[in-house]
Motif scaffolding. Structure first.
Motif, PDB file in Angstrom:
ATOM      1  N   ASN A 171       0.810  -1.227   0.000  1.00  0.00           N
ATOM      2  CA  ASN A 171       0.000   0.000   0.000  1.00  0.00           C
ATOM      3  C   ASN A 171       0.840   1.272   0.000  1.00  0.00           C
ATOM      4  O   ASN A 171       0.342   2.341  -0.383  1.00  0.00           O
ATOM      5  N   THR A 172       2.082   1.187   0.450  1.00  0.00           N
ATOM      6  CA  THR A 172       2.910   2.406   0.559  1.00  0.00           C
ATOM      7  C   THR A 172       4.061   2.428  -0.458  1.00  0.00           C
ATOM      8  O   THR A 172       4.866   3.350  -0.445  1.00  0.00           O
ATOM      9  N   ARG A 173       4.101   1.430  -1.338  1.00  0.00           N
ATOM     10  CA  ARG A 173       5.323   1.236  -2.149  1.00  0.00           C
ATOM     11  C   ARG A 173       5.610   2.395  -3.097  1.00  0.00           C
ATOM     12  O   ARG A 173       6.758   2.597  -3.485  1.00  0.00           O
ATOM     13  N   THR A 174       4.603   3.174  -3.483  1.00  0.00           N
ATOM     14  CA  THR A 174       4.864   4.241  -4.464  1.00  0.00           C
ATOM     15  C   THR A 174       5.354   5.537  -3.807  1.00  0.00           C
ATOM     16  O   THR A 174       5.615   6.511  -4.507  1.00  0.00           O
ATOM     17  N   PHE A 175       5.491   5.551  -2.489  1.00  0.00           N
ATOM     18  CA  PHE A 175       5.872   6.796  -1.803  1.00  0.00           C
ATOM     19  C   PHE A 175       7.306   6.719  -1.278  1.00  0.00           C
ATOM     20  O   PHE A 175       7.652   5.782  -0.555  1.00  0.00           O
ATOM     21  N   ASP A 176       8.102   7.727  -1.648  1.00  0.00           N
ATOM     22  CA  ASP A 176       9.488   7.733  -1.162  1.00  0.00           C
ATOM     23  C   ASP A 176       9.655   8.650   0.053  1.00  0.00           C
ATOM     24  O   ASP A 176      10.774   8.876   0.510  1.00  0.00           O
ATOM     25  N   ASN A 177       8.552   9.175   0.552  1.00  0.00           N
ATOM     26  CA  ASN A 177       8.632  10.062   1.724  1.00  0.00           C
ATOM     27  C   ASN A 177       8.089   9.399   2.997  1.00  0.00           C
ATOM     28  O   ASN A 177       7.753  10.079   3.956  1.00  0.00           O
TER      29      ASN A 177
END
Ligand SMILES: C[S@@+](CC[C@H](N)C(=O)[O-])C[C@H]1O[C@@H](n2cnc3c(N)ncnc32)[C@H](O)[C@@H]1O
Length: 198
Positions: free
Chosen positions: A94-100
């Protein structure tokens, strides 16, 4: 796949926007990320303003032995919604596309932040025992900037009565440092108590 979260983070983010929390110094932090659906929503909002989201969770549902109303065990509730999946794998997906997103895999009672770390928003939805809620609040409040806010989820929710006990303790212990308090209906008829710092 539907976004997997159980709070109603859109309403939390609408509150943050109303209060202009993105304009303040500091990152966002949540205790209790579970499957990361809410973390992802916070990360999308935070990313627009160059902020990070720190997400703290044990990612081991069976370790939460809190017993709520009617004898319900928290860990069993988390396991039921996971339907056999790994919590950490669901969270990563669920969080894989966020680098922050900064993921802290730990018992929140053992987490510390550098003195220089600043937060403009914190959300507490981890272990629902009073001592944990109060410990989570202490962890975040010291790093919260003036005008920033902390939300305590499940306030006045009968399923986890110790959260309300903890929130009332916090309100009286920190009275002199709190500028304003709001009860926010985040979703599913469940309140979050939002405390804004002087
Ligand atoms: C109610 S769930 C969080 C739900 C999440 N906010 C959402 O809406 O998707 C509570 C979470 O707290 C975590 N948790 C319980 N005790 C904890 C502890 N001592 N330290 C860190 N996380 C903990 C559990 O693993 C679980 O993922």
């Amino acid at each position: 796949m539907a976004v997997e979260e159980f709070v109603g983070y859109e309403n939390i983010i609408a509150f943050m926007e109303r209060k202009g929390l993105h304009k303040l110094e500091g990152d966002f932090v949540e205790v209790g990320a579970y499957m990361g659906g809410g973390t992802a929503k916070l990360a999308q909002y935070a990313g627009k303003y160059g902020k990070k989201v720190f997400a703290i969770d044990l990612f081991q549902p069976g370790l939460d032995d809190t017993v709520g109303k009617g004898g319900v065990k928290a860990g069993d509730v988390y396991e039921a919604f996971l339907q056999g999946r790994s919590m950490l794998e669901a969270y990563k997906e669920n969080t894989r596309t966020f680098d922050n997103v900064v993921t802290i895999i730990a018992d929140s009672r053992r987490v510390t932040f550098p003195v220089s770390q600043r937060f403009s928003f914190g959300f507490i939805d981890g272990c629902h025992q009073a001592s944990f809620v109060e410990s989570d609040f202490r962890l975040l409040w010291g790093h919260l900037v003036s005008g920033g806010a902390i939300g305590v989820h499940d306030y006045k929710f009968e399923g986890w009565p110790e959260v309300t006990v903890a929130a009332e303790n916090i309100l009286s212990a920190y009275e002199g440092e709190i500028a304003a308090v709001e009860e926010l209906e985040a979703g599913h008829g469940i309140l979050s108590l939002m405390l804004i710092k002087k």
